[in-house]
Design a protein around this motif. Structure first.
Motif, PDB file in Angstrom:
ATOM      1  N   LEU A  14      -1.007   2.874   2.078  1.00  0.00           N
ATOM      2  CA  LEU A  14      -1.994   2.048   1.393  1.00  0.00           C
ATOM      3  C   LEU A  14      -3.065   2.876   0.719  1.00  0.00           C
ATOM      4  O   LEU A  14      -3.632   2.468  -0.291  1.00  0.00           O
ATOM      5  CB  LEU A  14      -2.606   1.068   2.389  1.00  0.00           C
ATOM      6  CG  LEU A  14      -1.619  -0.028   2.790  1.00  0.00           C
ATOM      7  CD1 LEU A  14      -2.069  -0.716   4.057  1.00  0.00           C
ATOM      8  CD2 LEU A  14      -1.450  -1.020   1.675  1.00  0.00           C
ATOM      9  N   GLN A 363      -7.203  -5.301  -3.910  1.00  0.00           N
ATOM     10  CA  GLN A 363      -5.911  -5.587  -3.301  1.00  0.00           C
ATOM     11  C   GLN A 363      -6.105  -5.975  -1.847  1.00  0.00           C
ATOM     12  O   GLN A 363      -6.996  -5.460  -1.169  1.00  0.00           O
ATOM     13  CB  GLN A 363      -5.015  -4.343  -3.380  1.00  0.00           C
ATOM     14  CG  GLN A 363      -3.613  -4.519  -2.828  1.00  0.00           C
ATOM     15  CD  GLN A 363      -2.852  -3.213  -2.821  1.00  0.00           C
ATOM     16  OE1 GLN A 363      -3.422  -2.155  -2.579  1.00  0.00           O
ATOM     17  NE2 GLN A 363      -1.560  -3.276  -3.085  1.00  0.00           N
ATOM     18  N   TYR A 365      -3.557  -6.827   1.752  1.00  0.00           N
ATOM     19  CA  TYR A 365      -2.191  -6.597   2.199  1.00  0.00           C
ATOM     20  C   TYR A 365      -1.951  -7.255   3.550  1.00  0.00           C
ATOM     21  O   TYR A 365      -2.874  -7.443   4.339  1.00  0.00           O
ATOM     22  CB  TYR A 365      -1.880  -5.101   2.267  1.00  0.00           C
ATOM     23  CG  TYR A 365      -2.586  -4.373   3.379  1.00  0.00           C
ATOM     24  CD1 TYR A 365      -1.941  -4.129   4.591  1.00  0.00           C
ATOM     25  CD2 TYR A 365      -3.893  -3.929   3.229  1.00  0.00           C
ATOM     26  CE1 TYR A 365      -2.583  -3.465   5.621  1.00  0.00           C
ATOM     27  CE2 TYR A 365      -4.538  -3.264   4.257  1.00  0.00           C
ATOM     28  CZ  TYR A 365      -3.878  -3.031   5.441  1.00  0.00           C
ATOM     29  OH  TYR A 365      -4.525  -2.374   6.464  1.00  0.00           O
ATOM     30  N   ARG A 389       7.437  -4.573   3.012  1.00  0.00           N
ATOM     31  CA  ARG A 389       6.691  -3.318   2.863  1.00  0.00           C
ATOM     32  C   ARG A 389       7.596  -2.091   3.052  1.00  0.00           C
ATOM     33  O   ARG A 389       7.167  -0.965   2.870  1.00  0.00           O
ATOM     34  CB  ARG A 389       5.526  -3.271   3.886  1.00  0.00           C
ATOM     35  CG  ARG A 389       4.707  -1.992   3.832  1.00  0.00           C
ATOM     36  CD  ARG A 389       4.111  -1.777   2.436  1.00  0.00           C
ATOM     37  NE  ARG A 389       3.590  -0.444   2.247  1.00  0.00           N
ATOM     38  CZ  ARG A 389       4.264   0.574   1.734  1.00  0.00           C
ATOM     39  NH1 ARG A 389       5.521   0.427   1.372  1.00  0.00           N
ATOM     40  NH2 ARG A 389       3.707   1.748   1.561  1.00  0.00           N
ATOM     41  N   TYR A 398       5.645  -2.333  -3.514  1.00  0.00           N
ATOM     42  CA  TYR A 398       4.510  -3.069  -4.066  1.00  0.00           C
ATOM     43  C   TYR A 398       4.852  -3.789  -5.357  1.00  0.00           C
ATOM     44  O   TYR A 398       4.085  -4.640  -5.816  1.00  0.00           O
ATOM     45  CB  TYR A 398       3.323  -2.128  -4.271  1.00  0.00           C
ATOM     46  CG  TYR A 398       2.572  -1.888  -2.992  1.00  0.00           C
ATOM     47  CD1 TYR A 398       1.638  -2.802  -2.524  1.00  0.00           C
ATOM     48  CD2 TYR A 398       2.817  -0.757  -2.230  1.00  0.00           C
ATOM     49  CE1 TYR A 398       0.964  -2.591  -1.333  1.00  0.00           C
ATOM     50  CE2 TYR A 398       2.147  -0.538  -1.031  1.00  0.00           C
ATOM     51  CZ  TYR A 398       1.226  -1.458  -0.597  1.00  0.00           C
ATOM     52  OH  TYR A 398       0.570  -1.259   0.585  1.00  0.00           O
ATOM     53  N   GLY A 403      -0.152  -8.024  -3.830  1.00  0.00           N
ATOM     54  CA  GLY A 403      -1.425  -8.120  -3.135  1.00  0.00           C
ATOM     55  C   GLY A 403      -2.635  -8.035  -4.031  1.00  0.00           C
ATOM     56  O   GLY A 403      -3.773  -8.037  -3.552  1.00  0.00           O
ATOM     57  N   ILE A 420       0.877 -12.432  -2.699  1.00  0.00           N
ATOM     58  CA  ILE A 420       1.603 -11.509  -1.836  1.00  0.00           C
ATOM     59  C   ILE A 420       3.057 -11.960  -1.778  1.00  0.00           C
ATOM     60  O   ILE A 420       3.372 -13.030  -1.260  1.00  0.00           O
ATOM     61  CB  ILE A 420       0.990 -11.478  -0.424  1.00  0.00           C
ATOM     62  CG1 ILE A 420      -0.471 -11.015  -0.505  1.00  0.00           C
ATOM     63  CG2 ILE A 420       1.804 -10.575   0.499  1.00  0.00           C
ATOM     64  CD1 ILE A 420      -1.209 -11.126   0.813  1.00  0.00           C
TER      65      ILE A 420
END
Length: 478
Positions: A14, A363, A365, A389, A398, A403, A420
């Motif tokens: 991330l 963003q 997540y 993920r 992604y 997100g 998402i």
């Protein structure tokens, strides 16, 4: 899965995702034509699951001590007041290296001054419009060491030498931290500079230099072990400003203003008068960011202690801070045997005009919360990486997971919505016989404690805003 290991893997992925996420809103088509089969033998349907139970909870389970070459190390240092989300106070603790292994000062050197340098990270959270905003900082020596391979959290409080501060309280104009610094006719990158008590800091440096020079093993490690580290914190943690600047510990260059640490200016009988830099190194030095947040006297506290079965307003910040707990029911209502083309969780922002000074996250997540049987081998209540993920070592997921912010227009009403994508997780959960999908939603993990947003929860009265999962699936025509 061990939660620290899970978090470590999530932080790595991330953190890099943070760099590539585009800020601002993007236009979004809810159901793309690409999701439909290319022939006319299938029927396509989109079901909206409004049975989302949402709550806000405070989550400070994040370690702020990760060292990974190439990963930016932002440190929140200062205090701010947010009229809704309360107060925040941040301090940085870090170690430094000597200029070279076994280095000592020549006996002919006369020390002129010692200056602490923290390069500005080009980010300030809060009201950045006030040109008079001030932060008062003070520098201290740590009375205890920190370990390079140890894990430290926002709540970690290491003892510092309050009796012998390395500096007095220094007031800094936060607005002008972004300005370059001129020294001797040369412009350097923006940084926080604090002049230190020369005698106090040199006594500790010289002791550590002696230990390093006498070591028969790793001279740099001997220095680091002998010099516990530095703490830079608000001079008075009871005083809050309008904004908190973020500084960088990882080197941004090789000049004296691009490296976090101590710069020693000196002169002597020889021609060697170059400043000596004792800098932070990602390969040798430990660090962590202490962050304390207080909500008790602010509106956000009502969200944390809500007794509603399903909240209509929810909140999110970067950890430590507000996170969202969501349970989505009704997966078994999706017909058996269909092909799920897309599943998209939508979280819509409320009060868009209120984010002028306190930015909403770029963003958010999700992580899954295990129920004891799904996923296999994960304890009930533990966090896990959802299927969408994976692989966790890549950023390619992604493209679906997303997100980020999008603009979805209902009629003539544009709504800023975080989308998402999680089709693989929905498929896996249905295959496991689950009717409910349990998730936690967090902000990014690079800028600790920054950003904030209010969103429409599962009980929000306007269905265009309320949290929902939209599942698009297809089946063969009869």
């Amino acid at each position: 899965m061990n939660r620290s290991l899970f978090q470590f893997k999530a932080v790595i992925a991330l953190a890099f995702a943070f760099v590539i996420v585009n800020s601002g809103c993007r236009e979004n088509t809810l159901i793309s034509s690409k999701l439909s089969p290319a022939n006319d033998t299938a029927r396509v349907k989109a079901d909206t699951l409004y049975t989302c139970v949402t709550h806000t909870f405070f989550d400070d389970y994040i370690f702020t001590s990760l060292n990974l070459n190439g990963l930016p190390i932002y440190q929140a240092v200062g205090g701010l007041t947010d009229s809704f989300f309360g107060t925040m106070s941040g301090a940085t603790y870090f170690q430094i290296n000597p200029p070279s292994p076994g280095f000592t000062f020549d006996t002919s050197y006369i020390i002129d001054s010692v200056v602490l340098v923290l390069p500005y990270g080009n980010f300030t959270f809060g009201d950045t419009s006030d040109i008079t905003a001030q932060q008062a900082y003070q520098v201290f020596y740590m009375n205890d060491s920190i370990g390079y391979n140890s894990t430290y959290y926002p709540s970690t409080q290491k003892p510092i030498d309050y009796a012998n501060p390395l500096s007095g309280a220094v007031s800094v104009n936060v607005y002008h931290l972004k300005d370059s610094i001129g020294i001797g006719g040369v412009n350097y990158r923006p940084a926080l500079r604090i002049k230190l008590n020369k005698n106090s800091v040199m006594a500790r440096l010289n002791n550590a230099l002696y230990e390093g020079s006498m070591s028969s093993a790793d001279k740099t490690l001997a220095f680091v072990n002998a010099f516990n580290g530095i703490c830079v914190k608000p001079a008075d943690t009871r005083v809050f400003s309008k904004a908190v600047p973020y500084f960088r510990l990882d080197p941004l260059g090789t000049d004296i203003m691009s490296q976090a640490g101590l710069v020693v200016f000196h002169h002597g009988s020889n021609s060697d008068t170059a400043p000596r830099v004792f800098s932070f190194s990602q390969t040798d030095c430990a660090h962590y960011n202490s962050i304390v947040k207080s909500y008790s006297r602010y509106p956000a506290n009502q969200l944390f202690h809500s007794v509603q079965a399903n909240d209509n307003v929810i909140a999110i910040q970067n950890k430590p801070g507000a996170s969202i707990d969501i349970k989505i029911s009704g997966l078994k209502s999706i017909p058996k045997g269909v092909i799920i083309n897309q599943a998209q969780l939508q979280i819509s922002m409320l009060g868009g005009s209120s984010y002028h000074n306190f930015a909403a996250p770029d963003q958010i997540y999700p992580v899954g919360i295990a129920n004891g049987t799904y996923p296999a081998g994960v304890a009930a209540g533990a966090e896990y990486s959802i299927e969408d993920r994976k692989p966790e070592t890549s950023l390619s997921p992604y493209a679906i997971l997303d997100g980020g912010q999008h603009t979805i227009t209902y009629g003539t009403t544009p709504i800023t919505t975080y989308t998402i994508g999680m089709p693989r997780e929905v498929i896996a959960s249905i295959a496991a016989g689950n009717d409910t999908l349990h998730l936690h939603l967090h902000g990014t993990q690079v800028l600790y404690g920054a950003y904030r947003m209010l969103a429409a929860g599962g009980n929000y009265p306007d269905k265009n805003y309320k949290t929902k999962l939209i599942v698009v699936y297809s089946s063969l025509k009869n």
